[in-house]
Design an enzyme around this catalytic site. Structure first.
Site, short mmCIF file in Angstrom:
data_model
loop_
_atom_site.label_atom_id
_atom_site.label_comp_id
_atom_site.label_asym_id
_atom_site.label_seq_id
_atom_site.Cartn_x
_atom_site.Cartn_y
_atom_site.Cartn_z
N HIS A 236 81.54 -82.70 99.93
CA HIS A 236 81.63 -83.52 101.14
C HIS A 236 82.65 -84.64 100.95
O HIS A 236 83.29 -85.07 101.90
CB HIS A 236 80.26 -84.08 101.49
N ARG A 343 80.39 -82.90 112.61
CA ARG A 343 79.35 -83.20 111.61
C ARG A 343 78.80 -84.59 111.93
O ARG A 343 79.58 -85.55 111.96
CB ARG A 343 79.94 -83.22 110.20
N ARG A 379 76.83 -80.55 115.70
CA ARG A 379 75.88 -79.98 114.74
C ARG A 379 74.78 -81.01 114.46
O ARG A 379 75.08 -82.19 114.22
CB ARG A 379 76.60 -79.62 113.44
N GLU A 479 75.44 -69.87 106.92
CA GLU A 479 75.97 -70.45 105.67
C GLU A 479 75.05 -70.20 104.48
O GLU A 479 75.26 -70.73 103.40
CB GLU A 479 76.26 -71.94 105.84
N ASN A 502 81.79 -72.97 103.35
CA ASN A 502 81.63 -73.90 102.20
C ASN A 502 80.30 -73.65 101.50
O ASN A 502 80.23 -73.58 100.27
CB ASN A 502 81.67 -75.36 102.67
C1 PEP Z 1 80.08 -75.17 105.61
O1 PEP Z 1 79.11 -75.15 104.84
O2 PEP Z 1 81.02 -74.36 105.55
C2 PEP Z 1 80.18 -76.20 106.64
C3 PEP Z 1 81.11 -76.17 107.55
O3 PEP Z 1 79.28 -77.20 106.57
P1 PEP Z 1 79.41 -78.43 105.56
O4 PEP Z 1 80.71 -78.36 104.86
O5 PEP Z 1 79.28 -79.65 106.40
O6 PEP Z 1 78.24 -78.23 104.66
MG MG Z 2 77.37 -76.37 105.23
#
Ligand code: PEP
Ligand code: MG
Length: 626
Positions: A236, A343, A379, A479, A502
């Site tokens: 992050h 986000r 989200r 995810e 991610n």
């Molecule tokens: C991901 O996991 O690809 C995503 C977009 O969410 P984040 O990066 O905020 O966990």
């Molecule tokens: Mg994610």
């Protein structure tokens, strides 16, 4: 002062831009209270470090080094009349550090025995060594350095000398010297932690690690770039750097011991390189790069108002990922088709209490105000693991936070929190094309629970006579591997899918997205990940639900052809990546992309996939890969 810094004529500090960012030069003002001595120390020799490029752009400037305890060790000079005072500070700090070490010796001896206490006795002995004090003092007196800088310089010089001796035992003793350095600095700096949001001069921040909340408060006008020893490509912190458009390289491994505050540093966020004390030739090379990047950048700028359309006429929705409401402007500036992922964790960072419904609504309306009629996917809260809140209620001390009570699981246990956000999202839906997205869904029941709560909130609003869109589109993030495997069933429950690569990559390959030591395993091109994406795309097509990819993969140029060829028609990327991805989309046909995807899906290793995709992309647009 570092000679390399002086070598930059007039402009002491310059920022080179990324492919997508403007170049700008800034003068680094010398603080009034300090002066640069006539005989500056010669710069250290040039060293090149390789890490993981996480936020594009290149910057050159003086280092601000934060060690693991976030001490700042600036290259500060004092006036000659203050030298006496500086020597006094040094001796007091040495005496206090020696006292601390003796105190530790006693405590540790009592607890675990004299053999362990002896470690601290050795520390005290070294700190009290008059030769060490003499060396530090000489640097203060001869060079005019402030005491903390002189301490850091001397201790690191000795530690490096020990490390370079080819003996495991001696190399480990270097750790003791770093400990001693910290002990003295703690006394000199009075336990002060660096306040990164209060920098007076532009710097390049070099740290062991930065938390997402520390990164969130960085001011891009003062922090030209950062580089960290720890961290992975989809952490992050890395995403936050992209949101702030600060060039960044993470996962460099240990390098802070090789650099001192004020040293000239280049951070190349395009290639994942950090250059300590670059020589003149290297500085010139980076200046040359500037002109070619500038011309490519101006080409990209011209694409702003053109659609993201392939050469054979397929229109792709190119959306932006945002963390902060003001980033909607960055999306607009780059001609985004909307926001594909907002986000909302930033609303919870740096505060002890939850944001109110009004605060949520205010943020959402700010984004809508910029976007007009374009879609906005909000989200719901995805706190936990590497997305820490300061509110202690949500920082459960878990053994394995990535697999713990995070994200939608946390929300389902805190219904007031969840409903507050849902109310604000629904209320915002009366003012624009708002869509709601649930993160980290791992089972169908979990998704159904979220929808049930949403239905309750709708009823409440209805009773209160508050306007909202009754047909608010509902989406789920894909995810977690279980969600990808069950995509065929999940598709019946939602209006859209958003693939979060991610997390999908980290959970599929069991490789922590924030951990540099497993970074080689963590690859979007891994065949296992591609097969899961294929499953999800097929399910979405079968049930005619919209689908996009919003993980960092969708903003990485080498994967654009692949995703297009696999059937994706929506990509949501960090705003500054939009022009580059649009350029690729406008340079290819769907037929070509399908062929590339077909071949890539037949390969057996991530390395083969990535090499193949890099080659294919280079063939079409050498500028974006080279
Ligand atoms: C991901 O996991 O690809 C995503 C977009 O969410 P984040 O990066 O905020 O966990
Ligand atoms: Mg994610």
């Amino acid at each position: 002062m570092n000679l390399a810094l002086l070598a930059l004529p007039k402009k002491r500090c310059l920022e080179l831009s990324s492919l997508n960012k403007r170049w700008s030069f800034e003068r680094l003002k010398v603080p009034d209270t300090f002066f640069w001595p006539k005989h500056a120390l010669s710069p250290g020799s040039m060293e090149i470090k390789r890490g993981i490029a996480v936020s594009a752009g290149v910057a050159i400037g003086p280092a601000l080094v934060l060690d693991t305890e976030s001490f700042r060790i600036p290259q500060r000079f004092v006036e000659s009349k203050q030298l006496e005072e500086e020597r006094r500070r040094l001796h007091e700090a040495l005496a206090a550090a020696a006292r601390d070490a003796r105190g530790n010796q006693q405590a540790v001896t009592e607890k675990v025995g004299p053999q362990y206490g002896a470690i601290f006795a050795a520390h005290a002995h070294l700190i009290e060594d008059p030769t060490l004090a003499g060396e530090i003092e000489a640097l203060i007196v001869k060079e005019g350095f402030a005491a903390e800088y002189a301490v850091s310089r001397i201790m690191r010089r000795h530690a490096k000398a020990l490390e370079s001796i080819d003996s495991g035992h001696l190399a480990t003793r270097a750790v003791d010297l770093f400990d001693i350095e910290k002990a003295i600095l703690r006394n000199l700096l009075g336990q002060r932690r660096e306040q990164l949001q209060q920098l007076l001069e532009p710097v390049i921040v070099l740290a062991h690690d930065l938390t997402p909340s520390e990164t969130a408060v960085l001011d891009p006008r003062k922090v030209f770039a950062f580089a960290t020893e720890a961290g992975g490509r989809a952490s992050h912190t890395a995403i936050m750097a992209g949101a702030l458009e600060i060039p960044a390289v993470v996962g460099l491994g240990r390098f802070l011991t090789d650099v001192s505050g004020g040293d000239l540093v280049i951070v190349d966020g395009n290639r994942g390189i950090v250059i300590l004390n670059p020589d003149e030739e290297t500085q010139e090379r980076y200046e040359h790069m500037r002109s070619s990047l500038l011309s490519f950048e101006s080409q990209l700028g011209e694409l702003r108002d053109l659609p993201a359309e392939t050469r054979d006429g397929e229109r792709i929705a190119l959306l932006g990922n945002i963390e902060f409401p003001h980033e909607a402007v960055h999306c607009e500036e780059r001609g985004a088709d909307g926001v594909g992922l907002y986000r909302t964790e930033f609303l919870y960072l740096g505060r002890q209490s939850d944001p109110s419904e009004a605060e949520h609504l205010d943020a959402y309306l700010t984004v809508l105000h910029t976007l007009g009629r374009k879609p906005l996917v909000i989200r719901t809260l995805d706190l936990g693991a590497d997305k820490f809140a300061t509110n202690p209620d949500y920082n459960a001390d878990e053994r394995n936070p990535f697999l713990g009570l995070r994200s939608v699981r946390l929300c389902l246990r805190n219904l007031t929190l969840f409903k507050t956000q849902m109310r604000a999202i629904l209320r915002a839906s009366a003012f624009g094309d708002v869509r709601i997205l649930f993160p980290m869904v791992s089972t169908i029941l979990e998704l159904r629970q979220c929808k049930m709560i949403l239905a309750e909130v709708k009823e409440d609003l209805e009773e209160e006579g508050i306007a909202f869109n009754r047909k608010l589109p509902v989406g789920t993030m894909i995810e977690v591997p279980s969600a990808a495997i069950m995509a065929d069933q999940l598709a019946r429950e939602v209006n859209f899918f958003s693939i979060g690569t991610n997390d999908l990559i980290q959970y599929t390959l069991a490789a922590d997205r924030t951990n540099e030591t497993v970074a080689s395993l963590y690859s979007p091109g891994d065949p296992a990940v591609l097969r899961l994406i294929e499953l999800v795309v097929n399910a979405a097509q079968k049930h005619q639900v919209e689908i996009n990819v919003c993980g960092e993969m969708s903003g990485e140029p080498i994967y654009t052809l692949l995703l297009l060829g696999m059937g994706l028609r929506q990509l949501s990327v960090t705003p500054h990546k939009i022009p580059e991805i649009k350029k690729i989309l406008r340079s290819v046909t769907v037929t070509e992309a399908k062929k590339v995807a077909h071949e890539a899906l037949c390969l057996e290793t991530a390395r083969d996939v990535n090499n193949f995709l890099r080659e294919q992309t280079r063939r079409i647009l050498p500028e974006v890969v080279g």
